[in-house]
Design a protein around this motif. Sequence first.
Motif, PDB file in Angstrom:
ATOM      1  N   TYR A 210      49.220  48.747  36.027  1.00  0.00           N
ATOM      2  CA  TYR A 210      48.180  48.866  35.333  1.00  0.00           C
ATOM      3  C   TYR A 210      48.537  49.123  33.667  1.00  0.00           C
ATOM      4  CZ  TYR A 210      46.619  50.706  39.823  1.00  0.00           C
ATOM      5  OH  TYR A 210      46.193  50.431  40.868  1.00  0.00           O
ATOM      6  N   TRP A 211      49.770  49.310  33.347  1.00  0.00           N
ATOM      7  CA  TRP A 211      50.344  49.505  32.088  1.00  0.00           C
ATOM      8  C   TRP A 211      50.979  48.541  31.341  1.00  0.00           C
ATOM      9  CZ3 TRP A 211      47.436  53.429  30.211  1.00  0.00           C
ATOM     10  CH2 TRP A 211      46.956  54.345  31.146  1.00  0.00           C
ATOM     11  N   SER A 212      51.233  47.354  32.135  1.00  0.00           N
ATOM     12  CA  SER A 212      52.225  46.273  31.497  1.00  0.00           C
ATOM     13  C   SER A 212      51.450  44.971  30.865  1.00  0.00           C
ATOM     14  CB  SER A 212      53.205  45.828  32.575  1.00  0.00           C
ATOM     15  OG  SER A 212      53.918  47.091  32.933  1.00  0.00           O
ATOM     16  N   ASP A 213      50.408  44.599  31.616  1.00  0.00           N
ATOM     17  CA  ASP A 213      49.828  43.171  31.313  1.00  0.00           C
ATOM     18  C   ASP A 213      49.268  43.420  29.840  1.00  0.00           C
ATOM     19  OD1 ASP A 213      49.766  41.579  33.374  1.00  0.00           O
ATOM     20  OD2 ASP A 213      48.850  43.324  34.573  1.00  0.00           O
ATOM     21  N   VAL A 214      48.621  44.557  29.424  1.00  0.00           N
ATOM     22  CA  VAL A 214      48.203  44.836  28.179  1.00  0.00           C
ATOM     23  C   VAL A 214      48.649  45.868  27.486  1.00  0.00           C
ATOM     24  CG1 VAL A 214      46.083  44.978  26.857  1.00  0.00           C
ATOM     25  CG2 VAL A 214      45.915  43.911  29.078  1.00  0.00           C
ATOM     26  N   PRO A 215      49.955  45.598  26.736  1.00  0.00           N
ATOM     27  CA  PRO A 215      50.566  46.888  26.247  1.00  0.00           C
ATOM     28  C   PRO A 215      49.588  47.893  25.450  1.00  0.00           C
ATOM     29  CG  PRO A 215      51.719  44.687  25.803  1.00  0.00           C
ATOM     30  CD  PRO A 215      50.442  44.424  26.432  1.00  0.00           C
ATOM     31  N   GLY A 216      50.000  49.111  25.889  1.00  0.00           N
ATOM     32  CA  GLY A 216      49.263  50.257  25.134  1.00  0.00           C
ATOM     33  C   GLY A 216      48.067  50.675  25.709  1.00  0.00           C
ATOM     34  N   CYS A 217      47.584  49.615  26.691  1.00  0.00           N
ATOM     35  CA  CYS A 217      46.343  50.251  27.297  1.00  0.00           C
ATOM     36  C   CYS A 217      46.354  50.254  28.844  1.00  0.00           C
ATOM     37  CB  CYS A 217      45.082  48.876  27.062  1.00  0.00           C
ATOM     38  SG  CYS A 217      44.730  48.627  25.204  1.00  0.00           S
ATOM     39  N   TYR A 218      45.404  50.640  29.439  1.00  0.00           N
ATOM     40  CA  TYR A 218      45.289  50.614  30.980  1.00  0.00           C
ATOM     41  C   TYR A 218      44.353  49.359  31.236  1.00  0.00           C
ATOM     42  CZ  TYR A 218      43.145  51.177  35.555  1.00  0.00           C
ATOM     43  OH  TYR A 218      42.743  51.094  36.956  1.00  0.00           O
ATOM     44  N   PHE A 219      44.980  48.580  32.323  1.00  0.00           N
ATOM     45  CA  PHE A 219      44.487  47.201  32.416  1.00  0.00           C
ATOM     46  C   PHE A 219      43.606  47.479  33.618  1.00  0.00           C
ATOM     47  CE2 PHE A 219      45.087  42.804  34.489  1.00  0.00           C
ATOM     48  CZ  PHE A 219      43.714  42.374  33.952  1.00  0.00           C
ATOM     49  N   THR A 220      42.227  47.061  33.888  1.00  0.00           N
ATOM     50  CA  THR A 220      41.458  47.453  35.070  1.00  0.00           C
ATOM     51  C   THR A 220      41.620  46.368  36.010  1.00  0.00           C
ATOM     52  OG1 THR A 220      39.692  46.234  33.948  1.00  0.00           O
ATOM     53  CG2 THR A 220      39.779  48.672  33.450  1.00  0.00           C
ATOM     54  N   GLY A 221      42.013  45.129  35.547  1.00  0.00           N
ATOM     55  CA  GLY A 221      42.049  44.171  36.714  1.00  0.00           C
ATOM     56  C   GLY A 221      40.677  43.306  36.658  1.00  0.00           C
ATOM     57  N   ASP A 222      39.579  43.867  35.773  1.00  0.00           N
ATOM     58  CA  ASP A 222      38.135  43.422  35.732  1.00  0.00           C
ATOM     59  C   ASP A 222      38.125  42.533  34.515  1.00  0.00           C
ATOM     60  OD1 ASP A 222      37.293  44.134  38.066  1.00  0.00           O
ATOM     61  OD2 ASP A 222      36.306  46.121  37.197  1.00  0.00           O
ATOM     62  N   GLY A 223      37.318  41.329  34.462  1.00  0.00           N
ATOM     63  CA  GLY A 223      36.970  40.883  33.169  1.00  0.00           C
ATOM     64  C   GLY A 223      35.443  41.305  32.940  1.00  0.00           C
ATOM     65  N   ALA A 224      35.365  41.366  31.640  1.00  0.00           N
ATOM     66  CA  ALA A 224      33.919  41.808  31.025  1.00  0.00           C
ATOM     67  C   ALA A 224      33.607  40.997  29.915  1.00  0.00           C
ATOM     68  CB  ALA A 224      34.005  43.302  30.913  1.00  0.00           C
ATOM     69  N   ARG A 225      32.307  41.165  29.498  1.00  0.00           N
ATOM     70  CA  ARG A 225      31.929  40.795  28.343  1.00  0.00           C
ATOM     71  C   ARG A 225      30.799  41.820  27.539  1.00  0.00           C
ATOM     72  NH1 ARG A 225      27.266  38.136  26.876  1.00  0.00           N
ATOM     73  NH2 ARG A 225      27.477  36.186  25.593  1.00  0.00           N
ATOM     74  N   ARG A 226      31.135  41.923  26.417  1.00  0.00           N
ATOM     75  CA  ARG A 226      30.276  42.714  25.614  1.00  0.00           C
ATOM     76  C   ARG A 226      29.398  42.174  24.943  1.00  0.00           C
ATOM     77  NH1 ARG A 226      34.507  47.148  23.115  1.00  0.00           N
ATOM     78  NH2 ARG A 226      35.298  44.999  22.195  1.00  0.00           N
TER      79      ARG A 226
END
Length: 690
Positions: free
Chosen positions: A515-531
């Motif tokens: 959860y904490w390695s793919d995107v350093p400094g953040c929790y990575f959800t495993g989901d893609g999203a668009r804003r």
Amino acid sequence: MAPETTPIHINQDLESTLNETRVFPPPPDFAAHAHIPSLGAYEDLYARSIADPESFWAAAARELHWFQPWSKVLEWNLPHAKWFVDGKLNLSYNCVDRHALGDNADKTAILWEAEPIGPNGQPEVRTLTYAELHQEVQRAANALKALGIKRGDRVAVYMGMTPELAIALLACARIGAIHSVIFGGFAAQAIADRVNDSQCVAILTQDSSYRRGSEIPLKRIVDEALATTPSVKHVVVLKRSGTPVTMHPTRDHWWHDLVSSVEPVCECEHMDAEDPLYILYTSGTTGKPKGLVHTTGGYSVQTYLTTKYVFDLNNPAHPNDVYWCTADIGWVTGHSYVVYGPLQNGATVLMYEGAPNYPAFDRFWEIIDRHQVSIFYTAPTAIRAFIKWGNEHVERHKLTSLRLLGTVGEPINPEAWMWYRDKIGHDNCPIVDTWWQTETGGIMIAPIPGAVPAKPGSATRPFFGIEPDVVTKPDSEGRYESVPLGSGGLLVIRKPWPSMARTIYGDDERFQKTYWSDVPGCYFTGDGARRDADGYYWLMGRVDDVLNVSGHRLGTMEVESALVAHTKVAEAAVVGRPDDLKGQAIVAFVTLEASALRPSSSANSADPASTAPVDLNALKDELKKWVTKEIGSLARPEEIRFTDALPKTRSGKIMRRLLRELATHGSIQGDTTTLEDFAVIAKLRESEEG
Ligand code: WTA
């Protein structure tokens, strides 16, 4: 154990389904009495909650009962959070005692309806007031203590949807035992894996449970699992159906015997805010499910507050709300939004034992009218099934008691959203599409009804105190950036939140890595999203190898491991194919052991001409049954395709993207009863896959 890898693939196709322009403001009647009555009020409170999350969450925590106040709201050493440091509380107290000892003693806490229809044409209905629930929870807690179960022990719970299941959770929480609920649809092996991983000392179960008119022999399945679970010293069996079961003389106890032989008073343990409350297993990208650990204080606060605001519960304008979340308590939705969130809010919680289509397709609507349900929370996959079954089943019922609708578990397609709003909500109920995960413990992104206008298919905007972001895939140096409004990327959470999982039981390294390695400094959800341009979040599905089948999470590797455990299977690759009803359907590509393909000659004939060809269709059925037996029917592949070899890259990686395409868009050879040869296509695609 295989390392947790996160091959990230962003699915751009889904963008075309976006529906940003259709906006539904909250119905004015609803907004008039809602906790948060306007968009301005939401935006103001959201801004304050982000500017100072600690003050925001502390204010929420003060609405609950603490035996000892915290000395510090948050201690954050990425990825480890401690919320409400030094605070002491008990979640069972906040769910039950607070109401039973206050004004809500005679209010219905649990309103339960059985699945079977009795001889009088009616199902059995049981109600428990908060005072009665208080009694039952204390007795159950004392029963566990009488077996020697104590604070910190792990207790597995494998039950059907009965009031005692909720009581079991509350009893564990009361004495500080850590519950590990295992969904009643899991098979013996899946139970054993989970029980052994966390070394449970006891299993709470029942003789059998009812589902779609049949009985599921829970105790018998537990007995099978118990052959390989040496840590289990006690089995407590609730008598539900009365179907005879085998009772081990010293290990097995009847629930009713235990609770009738103990004192009715059991004081709550004073739990530290960071004491574990429960473990819940969920699928990741390896074959081994992860035991996510949730702790007491932060989880209590966030489930309490999200339930209050997202479901508008605990609202003095609606003292007679009947709240129904259709999730099974075996999943996180049932933990947070059948049991802990609504009971902390003093709600009347409806629990239904069985299937939506038993004895007929309108069972849910009948239940809503019978019990005057006002808040209804279900999964998109269920909504799609209702649509398929036909409007006539809905139209027979009034459904006028409803005032709020919710969905969870997977993206909802705008068509299903519109149907839900029109046919179930009569254009009169806000819909809250709630995005969250087992790992997040509580709702993270969802419209605050009465305040945030909805867009069909969007989970809309973050909950108070939650700071999500959508970022680019990090480069080899770990650099990434937020994507501009209007684009897609990876959904991350930038700051800690109270109900976040604290670790993976027994494997903190995996927690950090996943959860904490793919995107350093953040929790990575495993989901893609668009804003979108308004800052609304549109969930686009998983970007890793986790499937979402009927709103249930499943790892492709889990199913693959089950398949290769079969003697006839050499290799297996599992992918998801879009499915109109289930969201995704499981397709397994399988290579067989040479021996499995050898025609079997009949034993008493030496004549080679009499050898029977291998019946591949029968073998497909056998493998589907095998997976059901290994994991449970939720993992049963929809389709099995045999192939000589799996398409692989030069470095030996299975080309899943190719398989996903094949599973979605058809086959190479029309005849699926023969082996498929992917060699040629694989070569063509090799360079592309890397
Ligand atoms: C998906 C269930 C879109 C998502 C609470 C997430 C959703 C996974 C939504 C977690 C939603 C859940 N819209 N997708 N409203 N809610 N998901 O752990 O992919 O069983 O990562 O928790 O379900 O599933 P889990």
